[in-house]
Design an enzyme around this catalytic site. Structure first.
Site, short mmCIF file in Angstrom:
data_model
loop_
_atom_site.label_atom_id
_atom_site.label_comp_id
_atom_site.label_asym_id
_atom_site.label_seq_id
_atom_site.Cartn_x
_atom_site.Cartn_y
_atom_site.Cartn_z
CG ASN A 193 -2.19 0.76 1.05
OD1 ASN A 193 -2.39 1.37 0.00
ND2 ASN A 193 -3.03 0.77 2.06
CD GLU B 43 -1.39 -3.66 10.44
OE1 GLU B 43 -2.39 -4.28 10.83
OE2 GLU B 43 -1.42 -2.48 10.07
CG HIS C 21 -2.74 1.75 12.90
ND1 HIS C 21 -1.99 2.51 12.06
CD2 HIS C 21 -3.26 0.76 12.15
CE1 HIS C 21 -2.07 2.01 10.82
NE2 HIS C 21 -2.83 0.95 10.86
CG HIS D 299 -2.76 -7.21 7.67
ND1 HIS D 299 -1.98 -6.44 6.84
CD2 HIS D 299 -3.59 -6.35 8.31
CE1 HIS D 299 -2.31 -5.16 6.99
NE2 HIS D 299 -3.28 -5.08 7.87
NE ARG E 98 -3.64 -7.98 12.93
CZ ARG E 98 -4.49 -8.02 11.91
NH1 ARG E 98 -4.92 -9.14 11.42
NH2 ARG E 98 -4.92 -6.90 11.36
CD GLU F 277 -4.23 -5.05 14.29
OE1 GLU F 277 -5.46 -5.24 14.41
OE2 GLU F 277 -3.68 -4.81 13.21
CE1 TYR G 63 -5.83 1.94 10.28
CE2 TYR G 63 -6.61 1.25 12.45
CZ TYR G 63 -6.32 0.96 11.13
OH TYR G 63 -6.54 -0.31 10.65
CD GLU H 121 -7.63 -6.65 9.22
OE1 GLU H 121 -6.48 -7.04 8.93
OE2 GLU H 121 -7.89 -5.49 9.54
NE ARG I 195 -10.15 -2.38 13.00
CZ ARG I 195 -9.24 -1.72 12.27
NH1 ARG I 195 -7.99 -2.15 12.22
NH2 ARG I 195 -9.59 -0.67 11.57
CG ASP J 123 -4.99 -1.78 14.51
OD1 ASP J 123 -3.92 -1.54 15.13
OD2 ASP J 123 -5.02 -2.06 13.29
CD1 TRP K 232 -1.97 7.66 10.26
CD2 TRP K 232 -1.57 5.69 9.27
NE1 TRP K 232 -3.15 7.21 9.71
CE2 TRP K 232 -2.93 6.00 9.11
CE3 TRP K 232 -1.07 4.50 8.74
CZ2 TRP K 232 -3.82 5.17 8.43
CZ3 TRP K 232 -1.94 3.67 8.06
CH2 TRP K 232 -3.31 4.01 7.92
O1 EZ4 Z 1 -3.70 0.28 8.32
O2 EZ4 Z 1 -3.42 -2.27 5.87
O3 EZ4 Z 1 -5.44 -4.02 10.96
N1 EZ4 Z 1 -5.45 -3.45 9.91
C1 EZ4 Z 1 -4.73 -2.36 9.63
C2 EZ4 Z 1 -4.83 -1.83 8.23
C3 EZ4 Z 1 -3.59 -1.02 7.83
C4 EZ4 Z 1 -3.48 -0.96 6.35
C5 EZ4 Z 1 -2.26 -0.19 5.89
O4 EZ4 Z 1 -2.09 -0.33 4.51
O5 EZ4 Z 1 -4.05 -1.85 10.50
O6 EZ4 Z 1 -6.00 -1.08 8.07
CO CO Z 2 -3.74 -3.24 12.08
#
Ligand code: EZ4
Ligand code: CO
Length: 413
Positions: free
Chosen positions: A41, A273, A223, A323, A294, A247, A163, A350, A151, A221, A413
């Site tokens: 991505n 991930e 993140h 993932h 993940r 997560e 996010y 997921e 989730r 998540d 991020w």
């Molecule tokens: O932000 O795959 O758990 N899922 C995630 C995703 C990631 C994206 C980034 O390309 O954290 O939504």
């Molecule tokens: Co994630």
């Protein structure tokens, strides 16, 4: 080798139906076609170039049946190891070779991985909302679609864009499907404040448990945004709400950080991930610092490599949580589903649903019934690529957002 299974053509297909996808298509002398997902991505063209410029010339004439040897040849042969671009490229080759082998055998791929260990793969969907009423609607919507695990992500008071919250982008009409990459020439910027987040999230889970009861498996998540001690604090605060997992609580390049988190909380942890090899997991699996792996098939060197990571994890009672956001193409998702069905230490899968245009380009045979995903019974992965449909959707630059603290400092991020 019978000449029939030699690779005759190698094609790197870039298309952008609902988002950008990089797909590898290998065809043998006998005309058997294998597909692999190479989508990374926001950095799609780097993987496309890696495949076209450096891998394709090495594949022509190789025996498609030699999956392990080809994996080792590409990994060790490059000298420069690991990294998301390299491992996504290797993954695409690996998955395409498994697709071919299963088609030659006339079997759905999961049969070659040991056969089915379960009826289907328990999937979780992504519910989100700017406030509690919107979040509850989204949870009900997912329950209505058959999801048995959810989730939960919400906005944080005082922050503009966070996010995981679909409703922030009502202009796209994508009410329930959160899609982080945006088709912009430079990344969008979001804002962040960890203290506000830490205060808010436990109140959200309390409200969700009050509304939906104790049974429903709930996930969240983080993140990559917390320090170890902040992650420990959140894990502890969420214990009363019995999460299925928390997560990416920390960035986790520093695997030892998880020791601190683990000392403080019994909330199950899922990580990986953005990892791309078993080395990223070495400490956290061996020291039992996580509960779920993940990784995506697509970003971890394919089925061959992820299977080995999951077998390593199994020795420590650590399970899979592959993932599956929309940036994993239907080809990468199908590979995940075959693995999910076959392995013993399956945890959860997921499942963000792809859009209609994506489903037009990638025809799929998977099913989603009573909360369980099944890859179907077609020989191979069960996915075909429609060149005519894809031709209408050319690559468009797109980026994941960049995050800043309120004083302007760049944050994870
Ligand atoms: O932000 O795959 O758990 N899922 C995630 C995703 C990631 C994206 C980034 O390309 O954290 O939504
Ligand atoms: Co994630």
């Amino acid at each position: 080798m019978t000449t029939g299974t030699a690779i005759r053509t190698v094609e790197v297909l870039v298309s952008s139906p609902d988002r950008n996808f990089v797909t590898l298509r290998l065809t043998t002398e006998d005309g058997v076609v294998g597909l692999g997902d190479a989508t990374l991505n926001g950095r799609e063209l780097s993987v496309a170039s890696y495949l076209k410029d450096h891998v394709a010339p090495l594949l022509v004439g190789r025996d498609a049946h030699r999956i392990e040897d080809t994996w080792q040849y590409l990994y060790r042969g490059a000298y420069w190891r690991r990294g998301p671009v390299t491992m996504a490229a290797i993954a695409a080759v690996d998955v395409a070779l498994w697709d071919i082998k299963a088609k030659v055998a006339g079997l759905p791929l999961y049969q070659l991985l040991g056969g089915a260990s379960r009826l289907g793969a328990l999937a979780y969907g992504h519910a989100s909302g700017r406030d509690l009423p919107e979040l509850f609607d989204s949870i009900r919507h997912h329950l209505g679609q058959g999801f048995k695990a959810i989730r939960v992500q919400t906005s944080v008071p005082g922050l503009n864009a966070v996010y995981g919250v679909a409703a922030q982008r009502t202009s796209t009409g994508a009410r329930y499907d959160y899609e982080p990459a945006q088709r912009t020439v430079v990344p969008a910027e979001e804002d962040w404040d960890t203290r506000s987040y830490l205060r808010h999230v436990p109140t959200v889970f309390e409200a969700v448990r009050n509304e939906f009861g104790p049974e429903l498996p709930l996930l969240h998540d983080g993140h990559h945004r917390m320090t170890p001690i902040q992650a420990a604090k959140l894990g502890k605060a969420l214990e009363p709400y019995d999460l299925f997992w928390l997560e990416d609580c920390t960035p986790a390049e520093n695997q030892e950080a998880l020791r601190l988190v683990r000392q403080h909380t019994t909330t199950p942890l899922a990580i990986g991930e953005v990892f791309n090899t078993v080395w990223d997991y070495q400490t956290i699996i061996r020291e039992q610092l996580i509960d779920y792996v993940r990784s995506a098939v697509t970003h971890t060197g394919g089925i061959t490599a992820l299977r080995k990571i999951l077998d390593f994890a199994a020795q420590y009672q650590i399970k899979s949580g592959i993932h599956g956001p929309t940036d994993i193409s239907p080809v990468g998702m199908a590979a995940a589903l075959h693995l999910d069905l076959a392995i013993h230490n399956f945890g959860i899968q997921e499942y963000m649903q792809h859009g209609a245009r994506t489903n037009e380009v990638f025809q799929q045979s998977f099913t989603f019934t009573d909360g369980l995903l099944h890859p179907g019974e077609q020989p191979g992965l069960g996915v075909t690529y429609d060149d005519d449909a894809a031709a209408a959707y050319e690559y468009q630059p797109a980026y994941l957002p960049v995050n800043r603290l309120q004083d302007g400092t760049v944050h994870d991020w």
